[in-house]
Write a protein that holds these residues in place. Structure first.
Motif, PDB file in Angstrom:
ATOM      1  N   TYR A 338       0.831  -1.203   0.000  1.00  0.00           N
ATOM      2  CA  TYR A 338       0.000   0.000   0.000  1.00  0.00           C
ATOM      3  C   TYR A 338       0.866   1.253   0.000  1.00  0.00           C
ATOM      4  CZ  TYR A 338      -3.349   3.504   1.613  1.00  0.00           C
ATOM      5  OH  TYR A 338      -4.126   4.630   1.726  1.00  0.00           O
ATOM      6  N   PHE A 339       1.839   1.314   0.888  1.00  0.00           N
ATOM      7  CA  PHE A 339       2.659   2.509   1.027  1.00  0.00           C
ATOM      8  C   PHE A 339       3.393   2.852  -0.266  1.00  0.00           C
ATOM      9  CE2 PHE A 339       6.867   4.330   1.794  1.00  0.00           C
ATOM     10  CZ  PHE A 339       6.511   5.528   2.381  1.00  0.00           C
ATOM     11  N   LEU A 340       3.978   1.855  -0.914  1.00  0.00           N
ATOM     12  CA  LEU A 340       4.801   2.128  -2.092  1.00  0.00           C
ATOM     13  C   LEU A 340       3.997   2.781  -3.212  1.00  0.00           C
ATOM     14  CD1 LEU A 340       7.069  -1.058  -2.296  1.00  0.00           C
ATOM     15  CD2 LEU A 340       7.703   1.235  -1.519  1.00  0.00           C
ATOM     16  N   LEU A 341       2.736   2.424  -3.347  1.00  0.00           N
ATOM     17  CA  LEU A 341       1.921   2.999  -4.421  1.00  0.00           C
ATOM     18  C   LEU A 341       1.055   4.169  -3.956  1.00  0.00           C
ATOM     19  CD1 LEU A 341       0.881  -0.176  -6.434  1.00  0.00           C
ATOM     20  CD2 LEU A 341       2.706   1.455  -6.919  1.00  0.00           C
ATOM     21  N   ARG A 342       0.959   4.376  -2.654  1.00  0.00           N
ATOM     22  CA  ARG A 342       0.139   5.471  -2.120  1.00  0.00           C
ATOM     23  C   ARG A 342       0.946   6.738  -1.899  1.00  0.00           C
ATOM     24  NH1 ARG A 342      -3.130   8.952  -1.314  1.00  0.00           N
ATOM     25  NH2 ARG A 342      -4.717   8.997   0.317  1.00  0.00           N
ATOM     26  N   GLU A 343       2.206   6.591  -1.546  1.00  0.00           N
ATOM     27  CA  GLU A 343       2.982   7.720  -1.050  1.00  0.00           C
ATOM     28  C   GLU A 343       3.358   8.711  -2.133  1.00  0.00           C
ATOM     29  OE1 GLU A 343       5.023   9.904   2.009  1.00  0.00           O
ATOM     30  OE2 GLU A 343       3.372   8.465   1.951  1.00  0.00           O
ATOM     31  N   VAL A 344       3.684   8.220  -3.330  1.00  0.00           N
ATOM     32  CA  VAL A 344       4.257   9.074  -4.378  1.00  0.00           C
ATOM     33  C   VAL A 344       3.492   8.863  -5.681  1.00  0.00           C
ATOM     34  CG1 VAL A 344       6.342   9.588  -5.702  1.00  0.00           C
ATOM     35  CG2 VAL A 344       6.533   8.907  -3.295  1.00  0.00           C
ATOM     36  N   PRO A 345       3.144   9.927  -6.405  1.00  0.00           N
ATOM     37  CA  PRO A 345       2.546   9.742  -7.738  1.00  0.00           C
ATOM     38  C   PRO A 345       3.472   8.919  -8.617  1.00  0.00           C
ATOM     39  CG  PRO A 345       2.295  12.010  -7.020  1.00  0.00           C
ATOM     40  CD  PRO A 345       3.193  11.347  -6.015  1.00  0.00           C
ATOM     41  N   PHE A 346       2.945   7.870  -9.201  1.00  0.00           N
ATOM     42  CA  PHE A 346       3.754   6.961 -10.017  1.00  0.00           C
ATOM     43  C   PHE A 346       4.285   7.716 -11.233  1.00  0.00           C
ATOM     44  CE2 PHE A 346       4.436   3.145 -12.705  1.00  0.00           C
ATOM     45  CZ  PHE A 346       5.153   2.395 -11.804  1.00  0.00           C
ATOM     46  N   ALA A 439      -4.439   4.901 -16.391  1.00  0.00           N
ATOM     47  CA  ALA A 439      -3.434   5.943 -16.605  1.00  0.00           C
ATOM     48  C   ALA A 439      -2.204   5.717 -15.725  1.00  0.00           C
ATOM     49  CB  ALA A 439      -4.034   7.318 -16.313  1.00  0.00           C
ATOM     50  N   GLN A 440      -2.172   4.575 -15.011  1.00  0.00           N
ATOM     51  CA  GLN A 440      -1.101   4.218 -14.076  1.00  0.00           C
ATOM     52  C   GLN A 440      -0.954   5.252 -12.959  1.00  0.00           C
ATOM     53  OE1 GLN A 440      -0.163   3.400 -17.772  1.00  0.00           O
ATOM     54  NE2 GLN A 440      -1.559   1.902 -16.875  1.00  0.00           N
ATOM     55  N   GLN A 441      -2.064   5.822 -12.558  1.00  0.00           N
ATOM     56  CA  GLN A 441      -2.084   6.754 -11.436  1.00  0.00           C
ATOM     57  C   GLN A 441      -2.543   5.997 -10.183  1.00  0.00           C
ATOM     58  OE1 GLN A 441      -0.890  10.083 -11.649  1.00  0.00           O
ATOM     59  NE2 GLN A 441      -0.134   9.006 -13.460  1.00  0.00           N
ATOM     60  N   PHE A 442      -1.647   5.189  -9.661  1.00  0.00           N
ATOM     61  CA  PHE A 442      -1.989   4.295  -8.560  1.00  0.00           C
ATOM     62  C   PHE A 442      -2.378   5.067  -7.299  1.00  0.00           C
ATOM     63  CE2 PHE A 442       0.818   1.983 -11.415  1.00  0.00           C
ATOM     64  CZ  PHE A 442       0.130   0.787 -11.590  1.00  0.00           C
ATOM     65  N   HIS A 443      -1.653   6.150  -7.011  1.00  0.00           N
ATOM     66  CA  HIS A 443      -1.970   6.928  -5.817  1.00  0.00           C
ATOM     67  C   HIS A 443      -3.363   7.538  -5.913  1.00  0.00           C
ATOM     68  CE1 HIS A 443      -0.862  10.127  -8.545  1.00  0.00           C
ATOM     69  NE2 HIS A 443      -1.238  11.037  -7.667  1.00  0.00           N
ATOM     70  N   SER A 444      -3.763   7.954  -7.125  1.00  0.00           N
ATOM     71  CA  SER A 444      -5.089   8.536  -7.306  1.00  0.00           C
ATOM     72  C   SER A 444      -6.177   7.470  -7.170  1.00  0.00           C
ATOM     73  CB  SER A 444      -5.190   9.205  -8.682  1.00  0.00           C
ATOM     74  OG  SER A 444      -4.272  10.267  -8.791  1.00  0.00           O
ATOM     75  N   ALA A 445      -5.897   6.271  -7.647  1.00  0.00           N
ATOM     76  CA  ALA A 445      -6.853   5.173  -7.491  1.00  0.00           C
ATOM     77  C   ALA A 445      -7.113   4.906  -6.009  1.00  0.00           C
ATOM     78  CB  ALA A 445      -6.323   3.918  -8.178  1.00  0.00           C
ATOM     79  N   LEU A 446      -6.054   4.901  -5.221  1.00  0.00           N
ATOM     80  CA  LEU A 446      -6.218   4.674  -3.783  1.00  0.00           C
ATOM     81  C   LEU A 446      -6.947   5.838  -3.117  1.00  0.00           C
ATOM     82  CD1 LEU A 446      -2.770   3.049  -3.043  1.00  0.00           C
ATOM     83  CD2 LEU A 446      -5.008   1.950  -2.829  1.00  0.00           C
TER      84      LEU A 446
END
Length: 546
Positions: A338-346, A439-446
């Protein structure tokens, strides 16, 4: 109608050292996308593996006092082990020392040679062993009499016989492919936009300096100065340039050279995830090889950024390399995922800090989601005999939607009791998350999901179902049912990010294992479904002790 097949890849990782957080990060992105697409009804092929040839590997094996094959066997296994530790769902793990891959490389070389795309000559230039790449003099810097590549690797002047690939022939074609409109079948998309601009500028500068079709822009694709690689067919004094060898893995795994193989239906790749340091290889050399061989190029290459550690560049010399296995052992798998994809815009660079990880774990996972689930399920255990309550609603809750947009009752409201922000926001949640992941925006998905989790916490506080048992038990049951429906939706769409924990939550919600994809959300669970007693989902961490 069947949904299109999806092919997603990581780069294959170079086996000159053990895996670190950067490897885990790239593979995690590919894994989340693959898992999400499977839940959405797509057939998915997800590939990862190891790149095991080249001068750098040969030297690393010598330094370790091992035979190159024994060395690559050992280090490659560490990368395979990482896929298990991180819970990756890859469908194949390819090694470039496998017979299937060597055969595919030879077949690709022969196709390129037969089409006149390869010729024999001599090469001299500045070469970085660490990068397995040549650099122009304008790209170099010099310190203390030593020249360095942009990556920081030292370079040396090399002259040797070499086969060349007619890269110059394809550069304008690539520029045209990059600029095709979105949705065009021949478009090669490079993301984020900054990387696309970087690649375009690199090609345009080369064309400006040397001119279209100049041999100076052709690519050396063989070596004679070492032997650890795939032999060039018909001239075994040469081994293939490691990047021609390595890049071919993506079609090897799809069945090449047998284009009637079942897996070939997945090619071209839909998304190839890479680090920004290898974007040039994947967006210039790789599609040029494919187009020259008459094969489709990948649809999208996404280059993510680099991690620093507490503000410092990560390096072995500083002793601050982040071991993903140790992180999982300390904080738990799903918290790390969770942290790796939540913390920083991919796509952007990011800084790893233990404080940030603990804050995400304690605040968003344990307090927001975990506590919400425990409160709702504990109230159902105490007040509804441990069974899923009825979904009957009153006026203030009538607009609450199921995750697939099914209205629970009438949509009329009394003016004196407007709907809570949660009301109506569960409609089409998988589709909303899909927009961000596509769009590979994982942080936005979360953020889409956790915005709703925050709303659900406000909803339970406002509706106060614990106070309704004596005054309005029907409304209490409806509120708890709505919250259960919301938790089911959150857990379902969060499965790709946190598969183990969301599986546990879906168990506690009483959702059958065959009803956990997105289509199943359209079918409510039966009233009275027995629910097991809840258990904590996340372990909070004491920051002072972490």
């Amino acid at each position: 109608m069947a949904k299109p097949a999806i092919y997603t890849t990581t780069p294959i990782y170079y086996v000159n050292d053990k895996p670190h957080i950067g490897h885990a990060y790239t593979s995690l992105a590919a894994d989340v996308l693959a898992r999400f697409k499977r839940l959405d009804g797509h057939e998915v092929f997800f590939l990862t593996g190891t790149d095991e040839h080249g001068q750098k590997v040969e030297k690393a094996a010598q330094d370790a006092g091992e035979d190159p094959q024994a060395f690559t066997d050992r280090v490659s296994q560490a990368f395979r082990d990482l896929t298990a530790v991180m819970g990756f769902s890859n469908d194949d793990f390819i090694r470039t020392t496998e017979p299937r891959h060597k055969a595919a490389c030879v077949a690709l070389w022969k196709v390129l040679a037969e089409r006149g795309e390869i010729y024999l000559g001599d090469y001299e230039g500045w070469y970085a062993v660490r990068d397995e790449a040549f650099y122009g003099p304008d790209e170099l810097t010099e310190r203390d009499g030593v020249k360095y590549a942009p990556s920081g690797a030292p370079v040396e002047w090399v002259r040797e016989p070499s086969y060349f690939f007619r890269l110059s022939k394809w550069l304008k074609v690539l520029l045209e492919r990059y600029d095709l409109p979105e949705g065009h079948p021949d478009r090669i998309e490079i993301l984020p936009e900054s990387r696309r601009n970087e690649v375009r500028a690199f090609i345009q500068q080369g064309l400006k300096d040397f001119g279209e079709g100049s041999p100076k822009l052709d690519l050396s694709v063989s070596r004679t100065s070492f032997t650890w690689g795939v032999k060039v067919p018909g001239d075994e004094a040469h081994v293939m340039y490691v990047w021609l060898d390595a890049l071919a893995n993506y079609i090897t795994a799809a069945g090449f050279p047998d284009t009637t193989a079942p897996r070939w239906r997945f090619w071209p790749a839909d998304v190839q995830f890479v680090g920004k340091d290898i974007v040039r290889f994947h967006t210039i050399y790789w599609p040029a090889f494919l187009l020259a061989a008459g094969l489709p190029a990948p649809r999208r290459v996404f280059a993510h950024g680099w991690w620093t550690n507490e503000g410092q560049k990560i390096s072995k010399s500083l002793g601050n390399v982040i071991d993903p296995v140790a992180l999982v052992e300390e904080f738990g798998l799903d918290a790390v995922r969770y942290f790796l994809l939540r913390e920083v815009p991919f796509g952007q660079d990011g800084d790893f800090s233990r404080k940030a990880l603990v804050n995400r774990l304690n605040g968003e996972l344990a307090d927001a989601l975990g506590n919400l689930a425990n409160r709702v399920l504990s109230l159902i255990q105490r007040n509804c005999e441990g069974r899923l309550p009825s979904g009957d609603v009153d006026a203030s809750d009538r607009q609450l939607l199921s995750p697939m947009g099914l209205i629970l009752g009438s949509n009329s409201l009394t003016p004196s009791d407007p709907p809570h922000p949660l009301v109506g926001q569960l409609a089409n949640l998988p589709a909303r998350v899909a927009v961000e992941l596509d769009a590979q925006q994982f942080h936005s998905a979360l953020e889409v999901v956790f915005g709703l989790v925050r709303d659900a916490n406000a909803y339970i506080t406002q509706r106060a179902p614990w106070a309704l048992k004596k005054t309005d038990p029907v409304r209490m049951a409806a509120v708890l049912r709505h919250l259960h429906t919301a938790l089911r939706a959150y857990a379902t769409v969060l499965q790709p990010f946190m598969p183990e924990t969301m599986s546990a939550l879906l168990d506690q919600l009483g959702v059958p294992t065959d009803a956990r994809d997105f289509a199943a959300l359209a079918t409510p669970l039966a009233d009275g479904t027995p629910l097991p007693p809840p258990a904590p989902l996340f372990r909070k961490i004491d920051l002072a002790a972490a």
